[in-house]
Design a protein around this motif. Structure first.
Motif, short mmCIF file in Angstrom:
data_model
loop_
_atom_site.label_atom_id
_atom_site.label_comp_id
_atom_site.label_asym_id
_atom_site.label_seq_id
_atom_site.Cartn_x
_atom_site.Cartn_y
_atom_site.Cartn_z
N ARG A 52 0.83 -1.21 0.00
CA ARG A 52 0.00 0.00 0.00
C ARG A 52 0.86 1.25 0.00
O ARG A 52 0.53 2.24 -0.65
CB ARG A 52 -0.90 -0.02 1.25
N LEU B 43 7.79 2.91 -6.65
CA LEU B 43 7.47 2.93 -8.09
C LEU B 43 7.24 4.35 -8.58
O LEU B 43 7.71 4.74 -9.65
CB LEU B 43 6.23 2.06 -8.36
N ALA C 291 0.88 4.62 -10.49
CA ALA C 291 -0.06 3.60 -10.02
C ALA C 291 -1.37 4.24 -9.55
O ALA C 291 -2.43 3.65 -9.64
CB ALA C 291 0.57 2.84 -8.87
N MET D 157 -3.39 5.72 -12.81
CA MET D 157 -3.54 4.80 -13.93
C MET D 157 -5.01 4.42 -14.08
O MET D 157 -5.70 4.20 -13.08
CB MET D 157 -2.69 3.56 -13.68
N GLN D 158 -5.47 4.35 -15.33
CA GLN D 158 -6.87 4.01 -15.54
C GLN D 158 -7.11 2.54 -15.22
O GLN D 158 -6.23 1.71 -15.41
CB GLN D 158 -7.25 4.26 -16.99
N SER D 159 -8.31 2.28 -14.78
CA SER D 159 -8.61 0.90 -14.42
C SER D 159 -8.77 0.06 -15.68
O SER D 159 -8.99 0.58 -16.78
CB SER D 159 -9.89 0.84 -13.61
N GLY D 160 -8.68 -1.22 -15.52
CA GLY D 160 -8.87 -2.15 -16.63
C GLY D 160 -10.25 -2.01 -17.23
O GLY D 160 -10.44 -2.15 -18.44
N GLU D 161 -11.24 -1.68 -16.38
CA GLU D 161 -12.63 -1.53 -16.86
C GLU D 161 -12.73 -0.41 -17.89
O GLU D 161 -13.38 -0.55 -18.91
CB GLU D 161 -13.54 -1.21 -15.69
N ILE E 107 -3.39 -6.82 -5.07
CA ILE E 107 -2.36 -5.78 -5.14
C ILE E 107 -3.03 -4.41 -5.32
O ILE E 107 -2.60 -3.42 -4.72
CB ILE E 107 -1.38 -6.06 -6.31
N PRO F 75 -4.96 -3.63 -1.40
CA PRO F 75 -4.35 -4.52 -0.40
C PRO F 75 -5.06 -4.59 0.93
O PRO F 75 -4.83 -5.52 1.70
CB PRO F 75 -2.93 -3.97 -0.25
N PRO G 273 -14.03 0.28 -8.78
CA PRO G 273 -13.33 -0.70 -9.60
C PRO G 273 -11.84 -0.69 -9.30
O PRO G 273 -11.26 0.38 -9.06
CB PRO G 273 -13.60 -0.24 -11.04
N PRO G 274 -11.20 -1.85 -9.25
CA PRO G 274 -9.76 -1.87 -8.93
C PRO G 274 -8.93 -1.22 -10.03
O PRO G 274 -9.28 -1.32 -11.20
CB PRO G 274 -9.46 -3.37 -8.81
N ARG G 275 -7.86 -0.57 -9.60
CA ARG G 275 -6.97 0.07 -10.58
C ARG G 275 -6.16 -1.01 -11.31
O ARG G 275 -6.06 -2.15 -10.83
CB ARG G 275 -6.03 1.05 -9.89
N ALA G 276 -5.60 -0.59 -12.45
CA ALA G 276 -4.73 -1.53 -13.18
C ALA G 276 -3.43 -1.71 -12.39
O ALA G 276 -2.98 -0.80 -11.70
CB ALA G 276 -4.44 -0.98 -14.55
N THR H 212 0.65 -2.73 -12.41
CA THR H 212 1.79 -2.81 -13.34
C THR H 212 2.46 -4.19 -13.23
O THR H 212 2.30 -4.89 -12.23
CB THR H 212 2.85 -1.73 -13.01
N GLU I 117 4.77 -4.57 -10.22
CA GLU I 117 4.09 -4.91 -8.96
C GLU I 117 3.76 -6.40 -8.91
O GLU I 117 3.91 -7.04 -7.87
CB GLU I 117 2.80 -4.11 -8.84
#
Lengths: 122, 442
Positions: free
Chosen positions: A41, A48, A69, A72-76, B157, B160, B265-268, B270, B273
């Motif tokens: 966390r 990074l 991190a 960053m845009q979510s996968g959705e 990740i 967490p 929604p969870p973030r992407a 890398t 990570e």
């Protein structure tokens, strides 16, 4: 009543060691996973982002514009954009005139495909 | 199914019961051995040889040696196979275990301690060699390697804090441990029973093979009971029944408003990570609980094979062929270890009762801890308590239960990806708990 008798008969097995195992055990499970939580966390995110920002500074890019991190845009979101692009691209087709025509097709006579001839022989 | 039950009943009536009745009558009349009965004495030596051969053949058949326990266990095995094929309850596990129960309960001649090298507990038999992997805890780490190679830790990740739900659900293990002690089990046996609450078959087998293996000497000088079979069967049975056990508890402990909570929604995540997670996860958890090393070491190693991106062939083997082979071995041998004389005991009944409590307490702990976390979380960032049940490590069944319960309340609220976080955290948590119990009682 029977249960009470059973519990009173077996009560001595629950000693201070039992409670030590229970409480220390639960505490260690939480502690171990808390360590993983803290690492991922805070520590890893910090490392990074720091690495990305130092990379950006070297290249002369504004660090705020770098994808980290956190922003960053979510996968959705990415999936939705990809789906929209795919739908748009797959729906494109040739523009037609819209005029409907009936084209007569002329065929040369051949006894091999003569309907009349075949019907007669049935 | 009904046909099979009829066949079993007929076999019992036709072959076993008359033989048993005859033996009972013999015992009542004070006659000890069948061989001492007045028998037909043929005058022809060839005829006598034939009669002797047939008698010996009969003595060696399963029909002659069957006990009611064998038949009960065969019915249990058939039910397992039926549930797996008809309702698809964990078919990859229940079909091998069910078949193993059939194999383990085919009766054979073993009077006077004669070792024909047939049964799983007979030295030198093929099944005994295969059972070695269970007895020495070889199979569970290999299963963990495969699980690691097929698990995506991204949801964990990216969020967490869900790790704590995986930790909370392990309370079920320790509550069951106390319950088993109260019912009169010795400390190491109680610990092996408690791990059923982790809802993790390989971990349950691993710990019971170390603590309740029928070999270890307890502090009072007695030998620990062999509880591997009952514990493994209870763990896998309840894992298959997760969709039945968990939903009522989840509905009972949550209100409609909580069930409707939408999570961010969870973030992407890398690649860096993902690669660092197994490395630091291994180091951080195993430094705290080194006894969990065989399980966690293999779990994180498998995940590193997957995420490194440079060992695709190894990862592919670990998550397909290797885990399939080990699943076949572990399922079959655990099933076969339920030989009626070892399995049908008062302890097994108590273990099944404790196992049900363990699952219930683990589910409750996860759901309630999610509610406690919500007290401290800001509005808009709260956790849907329906994912708390996924803290038990029945991957992915308990996460699927969260999804189904979420959709039941709101057809657009998908919780699966969020529930996978505590679900994989539960795998890590139960392995750590097993390590702690092993370090205290091993």
């Amino acid at each position: 009543m029977k249960l009470q008798l059973l519990l009173s008969a077996t009560a001595p097995v629950i000693d201070s060691m039992t409670w030590t195992i229970v409480f220390v055990g639960i505490a260690i499970v939480f502690l171990a996973l808390a360590c993983v939580y803290l690492f991922f966390r805070y520590f890893l995110t910090f490392i990074l982002n720091f690495r990305l920002k130092s990379f950006a500074r070297k290249r002369g890019i504004d660090p705020a514009e770098m994808v980290t991190a956190k922003n960053m845009q979510s996968g959705e979101v990415n999936a939705a954009i990809a789906m929209a692009l795919y739908s748009y691209m797959s729906e494109l087709h040739d523009v037609e005139s819209g005029v409907i025509t009936i084209r007569r097709v002329s065929k040369n006579y051949s006894p091999w495909s003569s309907k009349l001839y075949n019907m007669k022989n049935l | 199914m009904i046909g099979l039950l009829v066949i079993v009943s007929l076999a019992w009536t036709a072959f076993v019961k008359p033989e048993k009745d005859r033996e009972k009558a013999l015992a009542a009349s004070g006659t000890e051995s069948i061989s001492t009965l007045p028998q037909y004495q043929p005058s022809d030596p060839d005829e006598a040889q034939l009669a002797g051969g047939l008698k010996q053949f009969w003595a060696y058949t399963g029909f002659r040696n069957a006990t009611s326990g064998n038949l009960i266990m065969i019915v249990v095995g058939l039910i397992f196979i039926f549930l797996a094929i008809r309702y698809e309850y964990e078919p990859l596990l229940l079909v091998p275990i069910g078949t193993g129960i059939l194999i383990g309960n085919v009766p054979f001649f073993s009077e006077g301690g004669l070792n024909l090298q047939i049964g799983i507990y007979q030295q030198g038999s093929v099944l005994n060699y295969l059972y070695f992997g269970v007895l020495k805890g070889v199979y569970p780490p290999l299963i963990f390697l495969g699980i690691g190679a097929m698990t995506d830790f991204s949801s964990l990740i990216s969020n967490p804090r869900l790790l704590f739900l995986g930790a909370a659900a392990q309370i079920g293990i320790f509550v069951t441990f106390v319950g088993a002690l109260l019912l009169g089990f010795a400390g190491p046996e109680a610990a092996a029973i408690g791990i059923i609450g982790g809802a993790d078959g390989p971990t349950a087998i691993f710990l019971s093979s170390r603590l309740a293996n029928g070999v270890n000497i307890l502090p009072d000088g007695t030998t620990a009971k062999n509880l591997i079979g009952p514990i493994a069967i209870a763990a896998y049975s309840y894992m298959a029944l997760v969709p039945v056990i968990q939903p009522p508890i989840m509905r009972l402990l949550t209100n409609s408003k909580e069930r409707l909570i939408r999570m961010k929604p969870p973030r992407a995540v890398t690649r860096t990570e993902k690669v660092l997670f197994p490395i630091f996860g291994l180091l951080l958890t195993c430094f705290i609980s080194p006894s969990a090393l065989p399980l966690l070491g293999m779990l994180f190693f498998g995940n590193l094979l997957k995420e490194s991106g440079v060992t695709r062939r190894l990862a592919e083997t670990a998550r397909t062929s290797l885990i399939d082979i080990v699943t076949i071995m572990i399922g079959l041998t655990v099933g076969a270890s339920t030989q009626a004389d070892v399995f049908l005991t008062r302890e097994s009944v108590m273990i099944f009762g404790l196992g049900a409590c363990a699952f219930a307490v683990a589910t409750m702990s996860g759901v309630l801890f999610a509610k406690v976390m919500n007290i401290f979380l800001p509005e808009g960032d709260k956790i849907n308590p329906l994912i708390g049940n996924a803290g038990v490590s029945a991957v992915p069944d308990s996460a699927r239960v969260s999804e189904m319960e979420g959709l039941r309340e709101d057809k657009t609220n998908h919780l699966l990806m969020h529930a996978m976080g505590p679900n994989v955290a539960g795998v890590i948590g139960s392995a750590i708990a097993a390590g702690i119990l092993l370090s205290y009682l091993g």
